[in-house]
Every structure is written in structure tokens, then in C-alpha cells.
Design a protein around this motif. Structure first.
Motif, PDB file in Angstrom:
ATOM      1  N   THR A  31     -17.015   6.813   2.412  1.00 16.53           N
ATOM      2  CA  THR A  31     -17.828   6.667   1.137  1.00 16.53           C
ATOM      3  C   THR A  31     -19.012   7.158   1.177  1.00 16.53           C
ATOM      4  O   THR A  31     -19.406   7.980   2.261  1.00 16.53           O
ATOM      5  CB  THR A  31     -18.307   5.145   0.812  1.00 16.53           C
TER       6      THR A  31
ATOM      7  N   SER B 207      -8.015   0.115   6.069  1.00 13.07           N
ATOM      8  CA  SER B 207      -9.006  -0.004   4.901  1.00 13.07           C
ATOM      9  C   SER B 207      -9.555   1.040   4.291  1.00 13.07           C
ATOM     10  O   SER B 207     -10.140   1.147   3.342  1.00 13.07           O
ATOM     11  CB  SER B 207      -9.880  -1.372   5.031  1.00 13.07           C
TER      12      SER B 207
ATOM     13  N   GLU C 125     -22.360   2.857  -2.485  1.00 16.22           N
ATOM     14  CA  GLU C 125     -22.225   2.986  -3.737  1.00 16.22           C
ATOM     15  C   GLU C 125     -22.964   1.942  -4.632  1.00 16.22           C
ATOM     16  O   GLU C 125     -23.657   2.114  -5.573  1.00 16.22           O
ATOM     17  CB  GLU C 125     -20.479   2.427  -4.221  1.00 16.22           C
TER      18      GLU C 125
ATOM     19  N   ASP D 220     -15.443  -6.502  -0.526  1.00 12.47           N
ATOM     20  CA  ASP D 220     -14.549  -5.730   0.113  1.00 12.47           C
ATOM     21  C   ASP D 220     -13.682  -6.614   0.914  1.00 12.47           C
ATOM     22  O   ASP D 220     -13.995  -7.770   1.339  1.00 12.47           O
ATOM     23  CB  ASP D 220     -15.083  -4.848   1.006  1.00 12.47           C
TER      24      ASP D 220
ATOM     25  N   ASN E 284     -12.548   3.556   4.845  1.00 14.36           N
ATOM     26  CA  ASN E 284     -13.873   3.147   4.428  1.00 14.36           C
ATOM     27  C   ASN E 284     -14.702   4.357   3.914  1.00 14.36           C
ATOM     28  O   ASN E 284     -16.091   4.051   4.030  1.00 14.36           O
ATOM     29  CB  ASN E 284     -14.656   2.301   5.314  1.00 14.36           C
TER      30      ASN E 284
ATOM     31  N   GLY F 105     -14.432  -3.452  -3.697  1.00 11.32           N
ATOM     32  CA  GLY F 105     -14.080  -2.315  -2.611  1.00 11.32           C
ATOM     33  C   GLY F 105     -15.097  -1.577  -2.375  1.00 11.32           C
ATOM     34  O   GLY F 105     -15.137  -0.248  -2.345  1.00 11.32           O
TER      35      GLY F 105
ATOM     36  N   ARG G 176     -21.590   9.332  -4.644  1.00 13.21           N
ATOM     37  CA  ARG G 176     -20.141  10.079  -4.558  1.00 13.21           C
ATOM     38  C   ARG G 176     -20.006  10.405  -6.103  1.00 13.21           C
ATOM     39  O   ARG G 176     -19.819   9.526  -6.908  1.00 13.21           O
ATOM     40  CB  ARG G 176     -19.272   8.924  -4.064  1.00 13.21           C
TER      41      ARG G 176
ATOM     42  N   TYR H 224       1.018  -1.194  -0.055  1.00 15.18           N
ATOM     43  CA  TYR H 224      -0.193  -0.092  -0.027  1.00 15.18           C
ATOM     44  C   TYR H 224       0.918   1.129  -0.116  1.00 15.18           C
ATOM     45  O   TYR H 224       2.022   1.148   0.603  1.00 15.18           O
ATOM     46  CB  TYR H 224      -0.981  -0.225   1.323  1.00 15.18           C
TER      47      TYR H 224
ATOM     48  N   ASN I 106     -11.905   4.741  -5.719  1.00 13.04           N
ATOM     49  CA  ASN I 106     -11.262   5.184  -4.755  1.00 13.04           C
ATOM     50  C   ASN I 106     -10.559   4.022  -3.810  1.00 13.04           C
ATOM     51  O   ASN I 106     -10.675   3.832  -2.418  1.00 13.04           O
ATOM     52  CB  ASN I 106     -12.338   6.042  -3.712  1.00 13.04           C
TER      53      ASN I 106
ATOM     54  N   LEU J 258      -8.642  -7.946  -3.245  1.00  9.49           N
ATOM     55  CA  LEU J 258      -7.860  -7.612  -4.249  1.00  9.49           C
ATOM     56  C   LEU J 258      -6.366  -7.943  -4.435  1.00  9.49           C
ATOM     57  O   LEU J 258      -5.941  -8.405  -5.562  1.00  9.49           O
ATOM     58  CB  LEU J 258      -7.991  -6.216  -4.899  1.00  9.49           C
TER      59      LEU J 258
END
Ligand SMILES: C[S@@+](CC[C@H](N)C(=O)[O-])C[C@H]1O[C@@H](n2cnc3c(N)ncnc32)[C@H](O)[C@@H]1O
Length: 292
Positions: free
Chosen positions: A94, A90, A132, A155, A92, A126, A98, A47, A234, A218
Motif C-alpha cells: 500500500t 494477505s 490509505e 483488515d 499488504n 482492507g 496511492r 482467492y 486493491n 470480508l
């Protein structure tokens, strides 16, 4: 003798950092990530480091500690600390509809394509707490596509998936979401989609009838189906470049020919080695169509 910088970054406002602290931070951070990976199986080692560091330090202080080394000890001996760290790492954040212009572009460029298929599978990778996914389900309902769509919403974090399944969002967000919905090209009254209760806005159960919620990482998990559309917004901004590249290969393996990859305006495929497989559908909202 190696010369080490005495300050981190540049500019007069920066506080001098002792050289030994700079090295120790990097060592402790990589030990923490290694420990998290080996004990709990979550791989955050690739990351992007600036944001990762900030979040780790936030957890260090929230646990009443002063060093990352202290956090390693806690995380390795207490799964609840790991759960809290996972929520920090992580990220989150959202919201519903959005970046409303994304949904306008999706309606304009992607919905007409989906009308040409008898059935479509969409992967929202995600998905966080689900805002979303509910937004997409509303859009597909209004476009007359929802009944022939299955959405796979995944997720890394099971805690957020639980919240997503519940479909209850804070009432005090409804004004902002209504505004987003209108700007996203919404065709009804937004309040038709939820019931206001004391505990929050409970969204229509029909919106998730065709949704499969599942944990998927992922970074570590492989392709699990093929899709006509993959949405991943995102999420990869938090990954370093080589990890982004790997995830793009996963998406390529998971996307049907002529399928759409929807990234939103913060991400791109430009520097990846899969870019030749796509043509651009919308430059601003980063909608790509797989052509080879
Ligand atoms: C900032 S949220 C974005 C949510 C939503 N896509 C949006 O745009 O509003 C990022 C989400 O990515 C998830 N995530 C981070 N790393 C992941 C990974 N390796 N695999 C799957 N999901 C991941 C986080 O748990 C978080 O819920």
C-alpha cells in the motif's frame, strides 16, 4: 485412460511439467487452504488461484521446503509459520495517496455530498498498514469534514493493523508520498502532517482520533454497521468472481441509501449481481452511488 497435457501454458520457453506434478500441486494447495481454514479460521479457498499459488510457493521456498505438502505440515504444527504465510497471502502492499487521481475524484465527487450530512461513517475495508486511512483523514481534514466523520478501518490481518495504529511510516517514502499528495490535490505542505524521527515519520495523532481500527474478515464476517461511504481498493482483485460477488452483497447490506462505494480503478461492480443498485459517479475511479 485420461490424456494429460505435458506442458503447462504454451510457448517454447515453458519448462515441461510432469503430469503428476500438475495434479499434485492442485491437491496440495487445496489441502493447505482447507487446513488453514479448519485450524486457524482464515478462508483463502476462493482467492484467485494464480496469485495464491505464487505466494504459497514463495513461502514454501522461504521456509527452506520443496513442496506445498511440506508447508502443510509446518503450518499445522507451528503458528508462527501460519503468521508468516498470512502475511504472504494477505498482500499488504500500500502507500499514501496511492493512485492520486482517486483522491482528486473523491474530493470532487464525494466530499460535496458529505457536506450535506451532519455526521458520516466511512468504512475502509482492507486498510493494510493504514497509509490509505491517514491519506483519507488528511483529505477530510482539508475539506473541513474530519471532525464530523468516524472512519472504521478494518483488515483481516492484526499484524498490519498494529502497524497502522502506530502511524509511523518509513522516512525514505516521504518524498514519493509528498509527490502523491500534491498530485492528489493536497492543499498544504505534506510535512505539516508528520514529525521526522530516527525511526520514521510519525504522523499527527489527530489524524486517527476519529478512527476505529478493528479486525474484520470480508470473506467470513458479517455486516457490523451501516456507512455513508465504503472504500475497498486493491483487495477484491485477489478474490475469485463468486467471492467478489458475495463481498459486494456484504457492502450493499452495509451501505446507506445514497451512500458511496469507492473501489478505485482496478475493481468494478459490472459483472456482479448488485450492479443495478448503483449509479456511476466516476467511471475512471470506480465511484458508485447506491440508488436502490
Ligand atoms: C493490497 S492491500 C490494499 C491496501 C489498501 N486498500 C490500498 O489500496 O492501498 C490488500 C489488503 O487486503 C487485506 N485483505 C485480504 N483479504 C482480506 C479479507 N478477506 N478481509 C479483509 N481484508 C483482507 C490484506 O490483509 C491487505 O492488507
Amino acid at each position: 485412460m485420461i490424456e494429460r497435457p505435458r506442458v503447462r501454458g504454451a510457448g517454447p520457453e515453458r519448462v515441461p511439467v510432469p503430469p503428476e506434478r500438475i495434479d499434485r500441486e492442485a491437491i496440495e494447495l487445496s489441502l493447505l487452504l482447507e487446513g488453514v481454514y479448519r485450524q486457524y479460521g482464515f478462508d483463502f479457498r476462493e482467492y484467485a488461484s494464480a496469485s495464491l499459488k505464487r505466494r504459497v510457493w514463495r513461502r514454501v521456498h522461504a521456509e527452506g521446503l520443496t513442496t506445498i505438502a511440506g508447508l502443510i505440515e509446518r503450518v499445522l504444527h507451528d503458528p508462527e509459520v501460519m503468521e508468516r504465510l498470512l502475511l504472504d497471502l494477505s498482500i499488504n502492499v500500500t502507500s499514501m495517496f496511492r493512485d492520486p487521481s482517486f483522491y482528486v475524484a473523491f474530493r470532487r465527487r464525494v466530499a460535496p455530498m458529505l457536506h450535506t450530512y451532519p455526521f458520516t461513517r466511512i468504512w475502509v475495508a482492507g486498510c493494510s498498514t493504514g497509509e490509505e486511512v491517514y491519506s483519507l483523514a488528511i483529505l477530510l481534514t482539508e475539506e473541513g469534514l474530519y471532525d464530523r466523520t468516524r472512519i472504521y478501518a478494518t483488515d483481516i490481518n492484526e499484524v498490519v493493523l498494529e502497524r497502522a495504529r502506530a502511524g509511523v511510516f518509513p522516512l525514505d517514502k516521504m518524498r514519493e508520498y509528498t509527490d502523491n499528495y500534491i498530485r492528489a490535490g493536497g492543499r498544504r505542505s505534506f510535512s505539516e502532517y508528520y514529525l521526522a524521527r530516527y525511526e520514521g515519520a510519525l504522523f499527527e495523532r489527530t489524524l486517527t482520533e476519529n478512527v476505529v481500527w478493528a479486525p474484520h474478515n470480508l470473506v467470513q464476517d458479517s455486516a457490523f454497521n451501516t456507512f455513508n461511504v465504503i472504500l475497498c481498493r486493491n483487495v477484491m482483485i485477489y478474490f475469485d468472481r463468486s467471492l467478489q460477488n458475495r463481498v459486494h452483497h456484504l457492502f450493499l447490506d452495509s451501505l446507506e441509501r445514497l451512500g458511496v462505494l469507492a473501489l478505485g480503478h482496478k475493481e468494478t461492480i459490472h459483472f456482479t449481481d448488485v450492479q443495478d443498485h448503483y449509479e456511476e459517479l466516476d467511471a475512471q475511479e470506480r465511484l458508485y452511488r447506491r440508488v436502490r
